[in-house]
Design an enzyme around this catalytic site. Structure first.
Site: not given
Ligand code: NOJ
Length: 714
Positions: A252
């Site tokens: 993430d």
């Molecule tokens: C953080 C989020 O937790 C995740 O769900 C997302 O896909 C990513 N950012 C990318 O934007």
């Protein structure tokens, strides 16, 4: 060239730096910066906002890098890209897997037409704490519903061939247990037993991996103290070794850098080495770029090769080596009529009728007042709608168009978060001039989603005051709630004759809400999460484990009940049961709650046999008749109760459901095959077992109105 041949040939030709480049996806808002990163070897980027810009980046990758490897283009396409569908929690309320699949297929077609090849969806985190803002992104509190809908979404995105011009790679996220942060605070600690991990949080991931999800995203949280980004047991032993996951594990955003504040890495090199060593394949954010090449020697070269091979295999499956470009002339920028019709139907099917005394559906009123912050607002798209031009209309405009002969007054009275209640008097005065009032209330989109946890789940601002003021006028009224999470409605729900939950319904939300209000569509959705009576009850979910002291009545906060001892007066035994002294039992509205405009009679449930062996499947059927004069939709739900097990079982567990349309007077048979999966559970040592003994199968239109049949497993 076969996939393995191409991948092996490339791997053999790559330098360590080129390999590491393939293992990163980097955020760069400007395409010029992204082009430079690709020249430096970065293998995946975020979508640069158009087909033409994506083609330009692919050209840099193919023509200006030594090996000409195309890039993966990622984007959070969560509930649509150009045409916005209801938020995932709303989609869950429709209890309709084919619909979820169709919506994902639409999103995939729009996204891929612009060059997106990789979405970070579906979120299959079982979510039992409505304070957590991200409940909006998933399918709610139930394991089975989440697994079934997550799988349907993966099928919709990926189709049967990832290289098709309307397919994109799906990502199951956030692996794992991200939905249960302490206190509902996003990104917070998760501590969960192996028993619950296996039976609750891992289960939907296992299902979507079996469905073929191309990637899995690691969660920000720890599990039993170990951040998932550095958790070899979860990323490698369970996901890859035990389940045979051959796709890519993506981190993430900055999840690897976050290992420093987590307190498990002394520096970035240590963090990167732990993450790749644990089984991460693609880092999100570009942490490895900031390292000294010498630091990378800490990472096992075979592990890096495995990660690179997974990335290259996905690029191959997407057909990018054969043709990395899309045709800008075919980029789908505006919703088509068919796309609008689909999301309109979806928004209507997601609506849940919380209560109704007959006020709904509305009969065309002569004078109607729309009040509340959602009367004129166009904030229906919900969390995770990025600014690619999507927009929705207002309920006021929609209603004016549908009721050309009525007098439609619109007096919002207040804004979503207003502390100033002075406008309520205007709404009340306007109500007195009308035959019917609709209060359009709720949470704006920004109050749910990532980093949007709340400690108070009542309607924000002074909206409750508005509802009570309208109730005080004695004019017939209904309430529509738009929200991205369950709300606490205890202080006003008894005063409202009819309440419809419309969630955040997307591009066609306003149209769909009016369809439902006037009965053109049946609001037959069901709640995918329990609605608590108060925040103090959270976490609350129907499938809780049995306790040794279950309560049969709610507590009453009197000195008598508070003081009574085992030998004291009153119902002495009831004092020592699991409950609150100051609250009734159970949630305000349970998981699975909802009705519709039609009425149904359910016959006696029948089983194909009353005894089965652990590997057999039994068929459960029930006749359902539409007893009303209107066409309607019924959702039949089947729950299992394992009467005695070696591990305290949940009180009930959803194992099957189906939604169908029935004509007036029509009788239809709902039939469900229940086998191992429905009757068993994960025991210690990751063994899935079905224990002999008595089971009760509960079947009905909601959790609280079921009939039971008994089944014995030999
Ligand atoms: C953080 C989020 O937790 C995740 O769900 C997302 O896909 C990513 N950012 C990318 O934007």
């Amino acid at each position: 060239m076969s996939t393995t041949h191409r991948v092996h040939a490339l791997l053999a030709a790559m330098t360590p730096a080129e390999k590491l480049g393939q293992l990163q996806i980097v955020f760069r808002p400007s395409s010029t910066d992204a082009a430079q990163l690709i020249r430096e070897g970065i293998g995946s980027v975020f979508w640069p906002r158009s087909a033409a810009a994506t083609n330009a980046l692919q050209r840099v990758a193919v023509e200006e890098t030594r090996l000409g490897i195309p890039v993966l283009v990622g984007l959070d396409v969560i509930h649509g890209q150009r045409t916005i569908a209801p938020v995932p929690l709303a989609q869950a309320a429709a209890f309709d897997p084919p619909l979820v699949r169709e919506l994902a297929a639409l999103a995939a077609a729009e996204a891929r037409s612009g060059g997106v090849t990789w979405t970070f969806s579906p979120m299959v985190d079982v979510s039992r704490d409505p304070r957590w803002g991200r409940v909006v992104e998933g399918f709610g509190e139930d394991v089975h519903l989440t697994a079934v809908l997550g799988s349907a979404m993966v099928r919709g995105y990926q189709g049967t061939d990832l290289s098709a011009p309307d397919a994109i790679a799906a990502t199951a996220k956030h692996y794992v247990a991200y939905g249960q942060p302490e206190g509902g605070r996003d990104y917070n600690t998760v501590d969960v037993s192996e028993h619950r991990l296996r039976n609750v949080y891992l289960e939907p991931f296992r299902a979507v991996v079996a469905e073929g999800a191309a990637s899995v995203m690691a969660a920000f949280n720890t599990v039993a103290g170990r951040p998932v980004h550095a958790n070899r047991h979860l990323l490698t032993e369970v996901l890859k070794d035990e389940w045979g996951f051959a796709g890519i594990v993506v981190g993430d955003a900055d999840g690897v850098r976050n290992l420093l504040p987590h307190g498990v890495a002394e520096d970035l090199a240590h963090a990167v080495a732990q993450a790749f060593g644990a089984g991460l394949d693609v880092e999100m954010g570009g942490a490895p770029r900031d390292l000294d090449p010498a630091d990378l020697e800490r990472i096992d070269p075979a592990r890096l090769d495995d990660a690179v091979a997974r990335v290259l295999a996905l690029k191959e499956a997407l057909g990018l080596f054969d043709d990395p470009y899309v045709d800008p002339a075919r980029e789908r920028i505006e919703p088509t009529d068919a796309a609008r019709a689909l999301v309109r139907r979806a928004a209507a099917r997601s609506c849940v009728l919380l209560k109704n005394d007959g006020t709904l559906p509305l009969r065309a009123p002569a004078r109607i007042l729309l009040t509340g912050p959602y009367a004129e607002s166009t904030d229906h798209l919900g969390a995770w709608t990025q600014s690619f031009g999507a927009h929705a209309g207002s309920i006021a405009d929609e209603l004016r168009g549908r009721l050309p002969d009525a007098e439609v007054s619109v007096v919002p009275g207040l804004g979503f978060l207003d502390d100033d209640a002075s406008g309520i008097a205007d709404a009340v005065a306007a109500a007195h001039e009308c035959d019917l009032v609709l209060v359009l209330a709720g949470e704006p989109s920004a109050l749910s989603g990532e980093a949007a946890s709340r400690s108070d789940l009542r309607l924000p601002g002074r909206q409750e005051q508005l509802i009570r003021a309208i109730a005080g006028t004695g004019i017939p009224f209904g309430v529509v709630l738009e929200t991205g999470r369950p709300l606490v409605v205890a202080d006003w729900i008894d005063e409202a004759p009819a309440v419809l939950v419309a969630w955040h319904g997307g591009t066609e939300a306003a149209t769909a809400i009016v369809d439902v209000l006037f009965g053109d569509e049946d609001p037959a959705g069901r709640l995918p999460m329990s609605w608590p009576r108060s925040v103090g009850q959270i976490p609350i979910h129907y499938a809780h484990e049995r306790t040794g002291r279950p309560a049969s009545t709610g507590g009453t906060l009197t000195t008598e009940t508070a003081d009574v001892g085992l030998d004291g007066p009153g119902n002495v035994h009831e004092k020592y049961t699991s409950k609150y002294l100051d609250l009734g039992l159970g949630p305000q509205f349970a998981f699975g709650h909802g009705s519709g405009y039609a009425t149904f009679a359910h016959g006696e449930p029948r089983l194909s046999g009353s005894e089965v062996s652990p590997d057999e499947t039994v068929s459960l059927s029930i006749d359902v008749t539409n007893t009303s004069a209107r066409r309607g939709e019924e959702v039949v739900q089947v729950y299992v109760e394992d009467v005695v097990a070696s591990i305290a079982p949940p009180v009930r567990r959803l194992v099957a459901f189906e939604r169908r349309t029935l004509d007036p007077g029509e009788t239809t048979v709902f039939a469900f095959g229940l086998g191992r999966e429905a009757l068993g559970f994960w025991a210690a040592d990751a063994a899935f077992i079905v224990e002999p003994g008595l089971f009760r199968l509960h079947v009905g239109p909601t959790l609280t109105s079921t009939q039971a049949v008994e089944l014995r497993v030999r």
